[in-house]
Design an enzyme around this catalytic site. Sequence first.
Site, PDB file in Angstrom:
ATOM      1  N   TYR A   1      -7.875  15.778  -2.682  1.00 51.53           N
ATOM      2  CA  TYR A   1      -7.431  15.338  -1.358  1.00 51.53           C
ATOM      3  C   TYR A   1      -8.520  14.526  -0.664  1.00 51.53           C
ATOM      4  O   TYR A   1      -8.256  13.433  -0.142  1.00 51.53           O
ATOM      5  CB  TYR A   1      -7.052  16.541  -0.503  1.00 51.53           C
ATOM      6  CG  TYR A   1      -6.680  16.173   0.918  1.00 51.53           C
ATOM      7  CD1 TYR A   1      -5.460  15.572   1.199  1.00 51.53           C
ATOM      8  CD2 TYR A   1      -7.551  16.414   1.975  1.00 51.53           C
ATOM      9  CE1 TYR A   1      -5.110  15.218   2.488  1.00 51.53           C
ATOM     10  CE2 TYR A   1      -7.223  16.069   3.273  1.00 51.53           C
ATOM     11  CZ  TYR A   1      -5.999  15.465   3.534  1.00 51.53           C
ATOM     12  OH  TYR A   1      -5.665  15.104   4.815  1.00 51.53           O
TER      13      TYR A   1
ATOM     14  N   SER B   1      -8.721  11.210   7.473  1.00 48.39           N
ATOM     15  CA  SER B   1      -8.974  12.635   7.681  1.00 48.39           C
ATOM     16  C   SER B   1     -10.478  12.831   7.812  1.00 48.39           C
ATOM     17  O   SER B   1     -11.261  12.010   7.334  1.00 48.39           O
ATOM     18  CB  SER B   1      -8.454  13.437   6.479  1.00 48.39           C
ATOM     19  OG  SER B   1      -8.926  14.766   6.493  1.00 48.39           O
TER      20      SER B   1
END
Length: 239
Positions: free
Chosen positions: A150, A137
């Site tokens: 995250y 990501s």
Amino acid sequence: MKVVLITGASSGIGHATAVRLAAEGHHVVLGARREDRLDALAEQIRAAGGRADVHRLDVTDRADVAAFAEAAVRDHGRIDVFVANAGVMPLSRLDSLHTGEWDRMLDVNVRGLLNGIAATLPHFRRQGGGHFVTIASTGAYEVVPTAAVYCATKYAARAITEGLRLESDPSLRVTTISPGVVESELADTITEPGAKEAMVAYRAHAMPPDAIAGAISYAIGQPDGVDVNELVVRPTAQR
């Protein structure tokens, strides 16, 4: 034709990757927990002339991931590419103490990745090569409020995958692909109201998941001797 294993194949990037790679002539092996969605995807691929297998898969279960890889080798003789795509993103502030959600992100995003590596490395070594692709990501490069855990998991995914590259024989190609905002179900798991509201504006400009499928296709389509190590793919409006 390559035998390509894809985790998290029931939706989003995994679904789009399966459709694209099957259309390009590869045999895709689909893994996810929602087997009904996998069956529908496999039917779609086969109706278009492609080849697909379906396996219910929980990436947090090491034995389950090992069986996923072993089934592909048993049925097709090899694994050419493993796409570690499964991930979750229940964002929240740390002071909300959503510890169960922290654990879930660590289990899926980090331990799930490690389980994929553990399952495939013996086969890659035995067959003298392969390609491991991690979907990380843009959160692997920055930290934003509500995303501390995250982002930590995605920093870890990037670090683990780079470590795999450095430690591996050159016959194993290793790629980390870091998407920006993509149309997906990821934000649906957010339970904290503030984080959920913030995501509405943040995700206003999102790429279709096929943009990442295209990046995967590019990386695995390079000739022998060319290793695409990292790709960051964002919507043009994301800064």
